[in-house]
Design an enzyme around this catalytic site. Structure first.
Site, short mmCIF file in Angstrom:
data_model
loop_
_atom_site.label_atom_id
_atom_site.label_comp_id
_atom_site.label_asym_id
_atom_site.label_seq_id
_atom_site.Cartn_x
_atom_site.Cartn_y
_atom_site.Cartn_z
N GLY A 141 0.83 -1.21 0.00
CA GLY A 141 0.00 0.00 0.00
C GLY A 141 0.86 1.25 0.00
O GLY A 141 0.58 2.22 0.71
N GLY A 189 -1.24 7.70 0.61
CA GLY A 189 -1.49 7.78 2.05
C GLY A 189 -0.29 7.44 2.92
O GLY A 189 0.84 7.87 2.67
N ILE A 190 -0.55 6.66 3.95
CA ILE A 190 0.46 6.37 4.97
C ILE A 190 1.66 5.64 4.37
O ILE A 190 2.81 5.95 4.67
CB ILE A 190 -0.18 5.52 6.10
CG1 ILE A 190 -1.32 6.29 6.78
CG2 ILE A 190 0.87 5.11 7.13
CD1 ILE A 190 -2.20 5.45 7.71
N TYR A 232 -15.04 -3.80 7.90
CA TYR A 232 -13.68 -3.28 8.06
C TYR A 232 -13.09 -3.68 9.41
O TYR A 232 -11.99 -4.23 9.49
CB TYR A 232 -13.72 -1.75 7.93
CG TYR A 232 -12.38 -1.07 8.16
CD1 TYR A 232 -11.30 -1.28 7.31
CD2 TYR A 232 -12.20 -0.19 9.24
CE1 TYR A 232 -10.08 -0.64 7.52
CE2 TYR A 232 -10.99 0.46 9.44
CZ TYR A 232 -9.93 0.23 8.59
OH TYR A 232 -8.72 0.85 8.79
#
Ligand SMILES: NC(=O)c1ccc[n+]([C@@H]2O[C@H](COP(=O)([O-])OP(=O)(O)OC[C@H]3O[C@@H](n4cnc5c(N)ncnc54)[C@H](OP(=O)(O)O)[C@@H]3O)[C@@H](O)[C@H]2O)c1
Length: 280
Positions: free
Chosen positions: A34, A38-39, A178
């Protein structure tokens, strides 16, 4: 203004000893899933000037290519792989591609994630919500961990899991798919931690509150809530890489955990009352 103040209070800036981090990561290979947004992207940039080899994974090839050319210009050692980790065959292809590299993986940062917020009663024909979150947030990191533990020892010695503060708090309606998937991997890793530690593999679970990334846009776009800035989130991950501590939580989370136990019943009753009123 008030929001900024709250954000500073809730998420103070904790410094990272850059030279200690440089020493810790020298010649290490760090796999980050990922890493296109983002992060994960912020972490990759935070590590780009250190003497590490980065393996960056996500689905969006163009974005990975853009990061790779940026890193090449900075002389950072970086490989990118486009893969949809929710698909077992793509996880396997990635694992084989990593095995074919001339260096084993030392550190795995499990960061790729999918979030869904949807009421249970609006999910009656949507089993795929649960399947999609479980396949990316649970099965993919389990697959990758097993693969790295099998084939990349003894160098593979640290797993950093990007978890969520909510997995340690009282459950919240509308987040079932989630939360269940994030909790599943959090538990898997924490159950395995003593075994892993006994075999010299460290585990760091990082419990993030809301972080200002595209993930929270659909739910919080027009709401004024304090969020952890993405650079601070990357900073916390750098601290995890440096100290290898088993858990990273915001300072106020233990208080939230205590309240989750003490006020579990009123919390549930409050939600039931609110949900009843909002469906009338
Ligand atoms: N934002 C928050 O408030 C928050 C709070 C607590 C924990 N977290 C956790 O932090 C992690 C990162 O989230 P973020 O906030 O940075 O979200 P983000 O900006 O949406 O980034 C998610 C990353 O995961 C990748 N990804 C998504 N689906 C993928 C798939 N099927 N295969 C491979 N890669 C995939 C995305 O890249 P592609 O789209 O290019 O694939 C992207 O790089 C997640 O695990 C999330 O659960 C976030």
């Amino acid at each position: 203004m008030l929001n900024k103040l709250a954000s500073r209070l809730l998420f103070p800036c904790l410094p990272v000893d850059k030279s200690a981090l440089r020493r810790r990561l020298k010649n290490k290979t760090v796999l980050i899933t990922g890493a296109s947004y983002g992060i994960g992207e912020a972490l990759a940039y935070a590590l780009a000037d250190l003497p590490v080899r980065l393996i960056l994974v996500a689905r969006t090839q163009e974005k990975l290519q853009q990061i790779q050319s940026d890193f090449t210009a900075r002389k950072a050692d970086c490989q990118t792989f486009a893969a949809d980790l929710s698909k077992p065959d793509e996880c396997q292809t990635l694992a084989e591609a990593i095995d074919a590299l001339p260096y084993p993986v030392d550190i795995f940062v499990n960061n790729a994630g999918k979030s869904i917020r949807r009421p249970l009663m609006a999910s009656l024909d949507r089993l795929h919500d649960a399947e999609r979150t479980m396949s990316l947030n649970y099965f993919a990191p389990v697959r990758l961990c097993l693969h790295l533990l099998k084939g990349h020892r003894p160098r593979f010695t640290h797993i950093v899991n990007v978890s969520a503060a909510n997995v340690l708090l009282a459950p919240t309606p509308h987040w079932a798919a989630y939360q269940a998937s994030k909790t599943a991997f959090d538990q898997w890793l924490r159950c395995g931690e003593p075994e892993l530690r006994a075999g010299d593999v460290r585990v760091s679970s990082v419990y993030f509150p809301l972080v200002g990334t595209r993930m929270i846009e659909p739910t919080y776009a027009n709401r004024s809530v304090p969020v952890l800035p993405v650079e601070k989130a990357a900073n916390i991950l750098c601290r995890a890489l440096l100290t290898q501590k088993s858990a990273f939580k915001p300072w106020w989370l233990p208080l939230g955990q205590l309240c989750s136990v003490l006020f579990n019943s009123p919390w549930r009753r409050g939600w039931i009352r609110y949900l009843k009123a909002s469906t009338k």
